[in-house]
Design a protein around this motif. Structure first.
Motif, PDB file in Angstrom:
ATOM      1  N   ARG A 182     -31.408  -1.642  50.358  1.00  0.00           N
ATOM      2  CA  ARG A 182     -30.158  -2.219  49.844  1.00  0.00           C
ATOM      3  C   ARG A 182     -29.074  -1.156  49.657  1.00  0.00           C
ATOM      4  NH1 ARG A 182     -31.485  -5.082  44.503  1.00  0.00           N
ATOM      5  NH2 ARG A 182     -33.067  -3.459  44.336  1.00  0.00           N
ATOM      6  N   LEU A 186     -27.182  -6.312  47.876  1.00  0.00           N
ATOM      7  CA  LEU A 186     -26.676  -5.036  48.398  1.00  0.00           C
ATOM      8  C   LEU A 186     -26.270  -4.151  47.225  1.00  0.00           C
ATOM      9  CD1 LEU A 186     -24.394  -6.272  51.315  1.00  0.00           C
ATOM     10  CD2 LEU A 186     -26.480  -4.915  51.568  1.00  0.00           C
ATOM     11  N   PRO A 199     -28.847  -6.745  53.919  1.00  0.00           N
ATOM     12  CA  PRO A 199     -28.717  -5.364  54.426  1.00  0.00           C
ATOM     13  C   PRO A 199     -28.813  -5.292  55.948  1.00  0.00           C
ATOM     14  CG  PRO A 199     -30.273  -5.463  52.591  1.00  0.00           C
ATOM     15  CD  PRO A 199     -29.963  -6.885  52.971  1.00  0.00           C
TER      16      PRO A 199
END
Ligand SMILES: NC(=O)c1ccc[n+]([C@@H]2O[C@H](COP(=O)([O-])OP(=O)(O)OC[C@H]3O[C@@H](n4cnc5c(N)ncnc54)[C@H](OP(=O)(O)O)[C@@H]3O)[C@@H](O)[C@H]2O)c1
Length: 331
Positions: free
Chosen positions: A235, A213, A260
């Motif tokens: 992300r 992320l 995500p």
């Protein structure tokens, strides 16, 4: 009937493809219900692949590329269409393994034909073409998933290309804060004129780390690039963000984890304009002709006859294209 002028691509079994502008008997057109005199076609990345013999797009040669066509029906064996109707065709198999719009005429099944939407000329239909229709499908996907302008910035990648610049224009017209990502400094002014609130470089939407992320930046995206760029957008999407994916100019790999999706509820939506179902196809064309219609489509168009197409094909393959090439097979 007469011979027709076309952009005729040949490819020997073990050789490379080559193209010439020549006349072929009209009987060589594929079977179909509707014969259309083509006023305009356009150049899309897929056309450039077909015109240079890419087997992933076209397997059967000789071939006439052109996934887009707009013009007037001259013969119809289908009750819903008659001579004189102004129509357009985008996608399906046209220009892939069915001869396409780089010819004075196309013959296609009745089910592929769309009536010219009120509010768009035939010329405007093809400045939009598959590129504009694909951008429209991306915007339609954002709207359907509740990504309203209030949710934050929408980023468009490959923004100076055909799909990209039209995505910028449509999103701005629909009231979104659009961020255009481009590799061309020469395109910044055009993208701002089209309605981009900010223009950023290609590198700003790439991240080579393997972090699952990244900092949350985007409410949504219309991505034409794929590869690391698409993985970076997923992300860096906001919670419940929506990233639409239509292209592969930057690569086909997609290095991602599930994070995500399961920690931010991000949606990744695929766009396939060629096989778009008819109901959605008509709805998107209607919006393109009305509330999403960009103010000045003409500023995006470079006109090309069949004889002038070769260099434009090389430009789009090299990633140097800006805007839309409008093809005039009857010029
Ligand atoms: N799924 C569908 O239904 C559908 C429909 C239409 C098109 N497409 C796909 O969408 C993509 C764009 O099509 P198009 O007709 O708009 O093509 P295009 O006019 O050539 O635009 C592509 C743009 O991508 C950027 N680019 C090129 N090479 C790149 C690279 N290596 N890395 C990052 N960016 C690069 C460039 O814009 P900047 O210089 O501004 O960065 C270029 O102008 C293609 O992959 C095409 O096949 C898919």
């Amino acid at each position: 009937m007469k011979d027709i002028l076309c952009y005729y691509v040949v490819k020997p079994d073990r050789g490379t493809a080559s193209a010439q502008v020549t006349r072929r008997p009209i009987e060589e057109l594929p079977a179909g219900d509707v014969l259309i005199r083509v006023a305009y076609s356009s150049l899309n990345y897929k056309d450039a692949l077909s015109a240079t013999g890419h087997p992933g797009v076209t397997r059967k040669f000789p071939h006439v590329p052109g996934i887009d066509a707009a013009g007037t029906i001259v013969e119809s064996a289908a009750s819903e269409w008659k001579a004189g109707d102004e129509v357009l065709v985008t996608g399906y198999d046209m220009g892939q393994n069915t001869w396409g719009g780089y010819a004075e005429y196309v013959r296609v099944p009745a089910g592929w034909v769309v009536r010219r939407p009120e509010g768009l000329s035939l010329r405007e239909c093809m400045i939009l073409g598959t590129a504009g229709f694909t951008a429209g499908m991306g915007l339609d996907a954002l709207v359907e998933r509740g990504v309203s302008p209030a949710r934050g910035e929408i980023v468009v990648t490959g923004a100076s290309g055909g799909v990209g610049c039209l995505a910028v224009a449509l999103l701005a017209k629909a009231g979104y804060q659009v961020v255009a990502s481009t590799g061309k400094t020469s395109a910044h002014d055009l993208l701002k004129r089209l309605g981009a609130a900010r223009v950023i470089g290609r590198d700003e939407v790439k991240d080579a780390s393997d972090k699952p992320l990244l900092a949350s930046r985007w409410a949504g995206a219309i991505d034409t690039v794929g590869g690391n760029t698409l993985a970076t957008l997923v992300r860096s999407a906001h919670r419940d963000g929506c990233i639409t994916c239509c292209g592969l100019v930057g690569g086909i790999d997609l290095p991602l984890t599930v994070y995500p999706f399961i920690l931010r509820g991000v949606e990744l939506v695929g766009i396939d304009s060629a096989e778009c179902p008819r109901e959605r196809r008509l709805r998107v064309w209607k919006k393109l002709a009305t509330e999403w219609k960009p103010a000045d489509l003409e500023q995006l168009a470079i006109e090309s006859s069949l004889n002038q197409l070769g260099p434009h094909i090389q430009e789009i393959l090299a990633g140097r294209n800006t805007g839309r090439v409008l093809v005039t097979p009857n010029a």
